[in-house]
Design a protein around this motif. Sequence first.
Motif, PDB file in Angstrom:
ATOM      1  N   LEU A   1      -2.842   3.450  -8.747  1.00  0.00           N
ATOM      2  CA  LEU A   1      -3.323   3.007  -7.439  1.00  0.00           C
ATOM      3  C   LEU A   1      -2.605   3.639  -6.252  1.00  0.00           C
ATOM      4  CD1 LEU A   1      -3.855  -0.829  -8.044  1.00  0.00           C
ATOM      5  CD2 LEU A   1      -5.465   1.064  -8.415  1.00  0.00           C
ATOM      6  N   LEU A   2      -1.400   4.125  -6.443  1.00  0.00           N
ATOM      7  CA  LEU A   2      -0.611   4.537  -5.286  1.00  0.00           C
ATOM      8  C   LEU A   2      -0.220   5.991  -5.250  1.00  0.00           C
ATOM      9  CD1 LEU A   2       1.610   1.350  -5.098  1.00  0.00           C
ATOM     10  CD2 LEU A   2      -0.227   1.990  -3.530  1.00  0.00           C
ATOM     11  N   GLU A   3      -0.141   6.641  -6.409  1.00  0.00           N
ATOM     12  CA  GLU A   3       0.238   8.067  -6.389  1.00  0.00           C
ATOM     13  C   GLU A   3      -0.934   8.906  -5.930  1.00  0.00           C
ATOM     14  OE1 GLU A   3       1.749   9.330 -10.172  1.00  0.00           O
ATOM     15  OE2 GLU A   3       3.617   8.216  -9.909  1.00  0.00           O
ATOM     16  N   GLU A   4      -0.603   9.979  -5.230  1.00  0.00           N
ATOM     17  CA  GLU A   4      -1.636  10.922  -4.819  1.00  0.00           C
ATOM     18  C   GLU A   4      -2.103  11.693  -6.044  1.00  0.00           C
ATOM     19  OE1 GLU A   4      -3.017  11.336  -1.766  1.00  0.00           O
ATOM     20  OE2 GLU A   4      -1.856   9.596  -1.153  1.00  0.00           O
ATOM     21  N   PRO A   5      -3.414  11.840  -6.210  1.00  0.00           N
ATOM     22  CA  PRO A   5      -3.901  12.601  -7.365  1.00  0.00           C
ATOM     23  C   PRO A   5      -3.451  14.054  -7.298  1.00  0.00           C
ATOM     24  CG  PRO A   5      -5.733  11.872  -5.963  1.00  0.00           C
ATOM     25  CD  PRO A   5      -4.470  11.363  -5.350  1.00  0.00           C
TER      26      PRO A   5
ATOM     27  N   ARG B   1       0.799  -1.225   0.000  1.00  0.00           N
ATOM     28  CA  ARG B   1       0.000   0.000   0.000  1.00  0.00           C
ATOM     29  C   ARG B   1       0.832   1.276   0.000  1.00  0.00           C
ATOM     30  NH1 ARG B   1      -2.415  -0.669   4.926  1.00  0.00           N
ATOM     31  NH2 ARG B   1      -2.107  -2.882   5.161  1.00  0.00           N
ATOM     32  N   GLN B   2       2.149   1.143   0.119  1.00  0.00           N
ATOM     33  CA  GLN B   2       3.017   2.324   0.144  1.00  0.00           C
ATOM     34  C   GLN B   2       3.790   2.400  -1.168  1.00  0.00           C
ATOM     35  OE1 GLN B   2       5.446   1.693   3.574  1.00  0.00           O
ATOM     36  NE2 GLN B   2       3.767   1.989   5.006  1.00  0.00           N
ATOM     37  N   LEU B   3       3.726   3.550  -1.806  1.00  0.00           N
ATOM     38  CA  LEU B   3       4.326   3.717  -3.129  1.00  0.00           C
ATOM     39  C   LEU B   3       5.803   3.345  -3.141  1.00  0.00           C
ATOM     40  CD1 LEU B   3       4.290   4.569  -6.091  1.00  0.00           C
ATOM     41  CD2 LEU B   3       4.590   6.933  -5.333  1.00  0.00           C
ATOM     42  N   HIS B   4       6.588   3.899  -2.223  1.00  0.00           N
ATOM     43  CA  HIS B   4       8.032   3.645  -2.268  1.00  0.00           C
ATOM     44  C   HIS B   4       8.354   2.175  -2.045  1.00  0.00           C
ATOM     45  CE1 HIS B   4       7.372   4.153   2.060  1.00  0.00           C
ATOM     46  NE2 HIS B   4       8.492   3.462   2.234  1.00  0.00           N
ATOM     47  N   ALA B   5       7.650   1.513  -1.147  1.00  0.00           N
ATOM     48  CA  ALA B   5       7.912   0.095  -0.885  1.00  0.00           C
ATOM     49  C   ALA B   5       7.449  -0.776  -2.050  1.00  0.00           C
ATOM     50  CB  ALA B   5       7.220  -0.329   0.417  1.00  0.00           C
ATOM     51  N   HIS B   6       6.280  -0.466  -2.586  1.00  0.00           N
ATOM     52  CA  HIS B   6       5.749  -1.237  -3.715  1.00  0.00           C
ATOM     53  C   HIS B   6       6.651  -1.048  -4.941  1.00  0.00           C
ATOM     54  CE1 HIS B   6       1.782  -3.165  -5.033  1.00  0.00           C
ATOM     55  NE2 HIS B   6       2.648  -3.403  -5.986  1.00  0.00           N
ATOM     56  N   HIS B   7       7.109   0.172  -5.142  1.00  0.00           N
ATOM     57  CA  HIS B   7       8.026   0.456  -6.248  1.00  0.00           C
ATOM     58  C   HIS B   7       9.316  -0.360  -6.089  1.00  0.00           C
ATOM     59  CE1 HIS B   7      10.022   2.686  -9.435  1.00  0.00           C
ATOM     60  NE2 HIS B   7      11.033   2.890  -8.612  1.00  0.00           N
ATOM     61  N   ALA B   8       9.813  -0.457  -4.876  1.00  0.00           N
ATOM     62  CA  ALA B   8      11.033  -1.234  -4.628  1.00  0.00           C
ATOM     63  C   ALA B   8      10.822  -2.709  -4.945  1.00  0.00           C
ATOM     64  CB  ALA B   8      11.484  -1.058  -3.173  1.00  0.00           C
ATOM     65  N   ILE B   9       9.652  -3.235  -4.622  1.00  0.00           N
ATOM     66  CA  ILE B   9       9.328  -4.630  -4.959  1.00  0.00           C
ATOM     67  C   ILE B   9       9.350  -4.802  -6.478  1.00  0.00           C
ATOM     68  CG2 ILE B   9       7.488  -6.372  -4.964  1.00  0.00           C
ATOM     69  CD1 ILE B   9       6.650  -5.203  -2.183  1.00  0.00           C
ATOM     70  N   HIS B  10       8.686  -3.894  -7.180  1.00  0.00           N
ATOM     71  CA  HIS B  10       8.649  -3.956  -8.649  1.00  0.00           C
ATOM     72  C   HIS B  10      10.050  -3.849  -9.248  1.00  0.00           C
ATOM     73  CE1 HIS B  10       4.189  -2.476  -8.891  1.00  0.00           C
ATOM     74  NE2 HIS B  10       4.276  -3.763  -8.630  1.00  0.00           N
ATOM     75  N   GLN B  11      10.830  -2.893  -8.776  1.00  0.00           N
ATOM     76  CA  GLN B  11      12.169  -2.686  -9.330  1.00  0.00           C
ATOM     77  C   GLN B  11      13.071  -3.880  -9.065  1.00  0.00           C
ATOM     78  OE1 GLN B  11      11.481  -0.243 -11.685  1.00  0.00           O
ATOM     79  NE2 GLN B  11      13.671  -0.158 -11.418  1.00  0.00           N
TER      80      GLN B  11
END
Length: 141
Positions: A135-139, A7-17
């Motif tokens: 889903l994760l960035e603030e609008p 649910r956290q952008l930076h953590a989810h991004h790290a998983i993807h990367q």
Amino acid sequence: MTGPSLRQLHAHHAIHQGGLSGAIDKTEEVEKLLEIRELEVARQAADHLVEYWETRILSHAEAEEEGFYPEMAANNPSLQGAVTKLTRDHELLRTIVTDIKNMLNEEGLTQEVLQQFHALLVVNAIHSRDEERLLLEEPSL
């Protein structure tokens, strides 16, 4: 309920990367082995690459579909269309992996198999970027 890292952008991004970087490295390894004509080792590396996609990337996709996506859509019903599109991306990844496995079994490690590995990288990169954005960035205001 999904874990906080989804649910956290930076953590989810790290998983993807992390997943994508590993897939790129392993794809390059297969290509280098083919280039130096280590065909048997290249085939083994291709099999390991398929396993990587299944255990690292597709298992993450499954976790998203089982918890993260339903949770996001429940919290914000306007995200249902995005969730549907992102789930379709996962299906494309699964289809390509299945096609690669079939091609490896029927024809061995060919140029077409390498093209399909590259297709996985492209679809996954676009999917991750879109998922993070939708889903994760603030609008923006």
